[in-house]
Scaffold this active site. Structure first.
Site, PDB file in Angstrom:
ATOM      1  N   ASP B  46       0.789  -1.232   0.000  1.00  0.00           N
ATOM      2  CA  ASP B  46       0.000   0.000   0.000  1.00  0.00           C
ATOM      3  C   ASP B  46       0.821   1.281   0.000  1.00  0.00           C
ATOM      4  OD1 ASP B  46      -2.440  -1.802   1.602  1.00  0.00           O
ATOM      5  OD2 ASP B  46      -2.988  -0.285   0.093  1.00  0.00           O
ATOM      6  N   HIS B 187     -10.043 -10.083   1.757  1.00  0.00           N
ATOM      7  CA  HIS B 187     -11.056  -9.175   2.285  1.00  0.00           C
ATOM      8  C   HIS B 187     -12.493  -9.564   1.975  1.00  0.00           C
ATOM      9  CE1 HIS B 187      -8.573  -5.924   3.947  1.00  0.00           C
ATOM     10  NE2 HIS B 187      -7.773  -6.071   2.900  1.00  0.00           N
TER      11      HIS B 187
END
Lengths: 376, 354
Positions: B46, B187
């Site tokens: 990220d 996720h």
């Protein structure tokens, strides 16, 4: 004696009918020969918006070759000797600050799918191909498809979004539409950055729909030539969509005006609007800016009213015929049809790589800045 | 006699120290040799989000080689033998139904600029691109279906921009199969993952998740789904201390290696890869604090008896195999479909997108 004279007179009239008929016929033939040799590059067509409104972008519901609810279909484009078309990915001004970006992506997507689905069409992004793996406008034997964004609201005040549109194949952006974009009176600081970034990317700056002051400002800042993708002459018809003479003059060596066929902006409300009305604009602009600054941007499927004889995209030869009749040379007309636009496009393309690569090399090696992009 | 025995014992300990020291040293060397030969493909990082938060995506403000406010910088990636990195273009969920699309484009843009600005980096979009690259190959992954704002057209445009996976929170599986875009199930809920696995004709990935059996965190993958990954995908095991250790205090490379061992037992080593999640979370195991530490993991797995072939698989070969399969799903089938469609059924426009 009198009877012989009468006969002679009749014969003369007869022959002159034949001669003028042949003359007409050969004007038409000349126009067509010219266009076969130099197929039209049209600067602006809104078929993509019609596809959204009529078919929700579902191409399986429509046969683009024969579609008859629009000014545009593939058969008509071929009959009109269109060699390249900028498809507008306009989204409504009401989307500004809302979902304009997503809507724009959807319009880019429908144009790409359209151009990939029909063998008559071919998506391109350059003036010229590389002879090995891709075609540009000049070497495409199909109808070359290009993409233009109409209205800065599509980028949602984001230069990154502009860059991503460029990566997706968009090659011009009209700075504003009739929405009041954050750069409408003159150019705001952001508007100036947009112009510079478009120069850097090699994207054509389109000034159709912009205000007088925005156009002046853009012309002064831009290092590359600019375009009006679909506008006409203010002197002939003082519609706000048209271009005044002082700006037309600046287009010599600095751009091109692709004259538009929208009856309202051609004729300022006059009842009779035909190819002659349109040709008057061409004659005027030639006088002010020179014929090398002229192209064609029909705006078919973007507006309702078109001149008599120019009702759809198959009718372009009618214009060329009229200009031939008015004494335009074949060289001038080849320029109007394609060569002028290609010249401008090449200049805009050439702005970027050399300069930028050189800059990066200097930046990284002499100034030792690890990251050297003009985008920061 | 006793003194000689004592001396012998000391000598023995001394030698065993040397031997075990050499053994340790050679484990480390082996790990490094292995990784030099088979540089890591990491499934999720990220940094792009950190660049937005810290520098507003203004790359001129930062030297990515030496940046020390993040887990990731170029020097560390090189020290970690990273050969390819999926950069996540995550945008906050709060942007859903608002400006998620524009924000996503901005994140794609910063990744592209970053990868074009440094000679150590190189943007690629294919499996061949990864295997040919002598730099650190950059790829792009989108996190969260809100990025596409319920629009398949937007998904297609992201693919055109170079995005090669999307973390799934929508049933877009068929379109992604058609495009040749990797479906990422990290996720997702259990049911979404099960559904996607049953619909997808191509293998799927978990770009950064670990084993539910070892730590029952919702981000982890239960054994029944792990089993489905045999021949149908890859789990790129993540280093996030919270999802590895379920709150236990001691979290180190051994904790992480336990996940690897378990998943190998259930799904086989060919279904395993690595997805660190550096700069996406705060807490990492001791010894794995940043992107230069990957060799520490490889060393531990070698110590646990993983073979070099298995480890090359984990490092890159398993991912490349999956990526190739996903890439190969599309062109042949689609072109054939179009030909049949246009010529036999005479439908003028034949796209599966309609």
């Amino acid at each position: 004696m009198k009877r012989n004279t009468t006969k002679l007179l009749w014969l003369l009239m007869f022959f002159s009918d034949i001669v003028s008929f042949s003359y007409e016929e050969s004007m038409r033939e000349r126009a067509i020969e010219l266009m076969q040799d130099a197929r039209l590059i049209d600067g602006h067509n809104d078929l993509a918006l019609r596809l959204r409104i009529l078919y929700q972008n579902m191409l399986s519901r429509v046969n683009l070759r024969e579609l008859n609810m629009t000014h545009t279909n593939l058969a008509k484009l071929q009959a009109g000797y269109v060699g390249a078309q900028f498809w507008s990915v306009y989204v409504l001004c009401s989307a500004q600050n809302k979902d304009a970006v997503r809507l724009t992506l959807e319009q880019i997507d429908v144009v790409k799918r359209m151009c990939n689905s029909y063998e008559e069409l071919e998506l391109v992004t350059t003036s010229q191909g590389d002879q090995a793996s891709y075609h540009g406008i000049s070497d495409s034997i199909r109808i070359a498809c290009l993409i233009g964004i109409e209205g800065g609201h599509s980028i949602d005040s984001s230069l990154a979004t502009l860059r991503m549109y460029y990566d997706l194949g968009v090659r011009y952006m009209t700075l504003t539409h009739s929405c009041n974009t954050p750069c409408v009176t003159g150019l705001t600081a952001f508007g100036q950055e947009v112009v510079k970034e478009m120069n850097r990317l090699g994207m054509l700056i389109d000034l159709s729909h912009t205000s007088y002051f925005t156009a002046k400002a853009a012309l002064s800042i831009s290092k590359a030539p600019v375009i009006f993708s679909h506008s006409s002459a203010f002197s002939i018809c003082n519609h706000s969509r048209n271009v005044p003479d002082d700006i037309l003059q600046q287009l010599k060596n600095k751009g091109i005006i692709m004259v538009t066929f929208n009856a309202d902006v051609l004729a300022c409300g006059r009842k009779v609007v035909n190819v002659s009305t349109l040709a008057d604009h061409f004659d005027h602009i030639k006088k002010i800016a020179g014929s090398e600054s002229i192209g064609i941007g029909g705006d078919y499927d973007g507006v309702e009213g078109f001149p008599e004889g120019l009702e759809d995209v198959s009718k372009y030869p009618t214009l060329i015929e009229e200009l031939l009749r008015r004494g335009w040379t074949e060289t001038e007309l080849k320029g109007v049809l394609r060569e002028n636009f290609l010249r401008v496009f090449r200049e805009v393309e050439n702005q970027k790589p050399g300069n930028f690569v050189l800059f990066q090399l200097i930046c990284q090696n002499i100034y030792l800045m690890p990251s050297c992009t003009l985008a920061d």
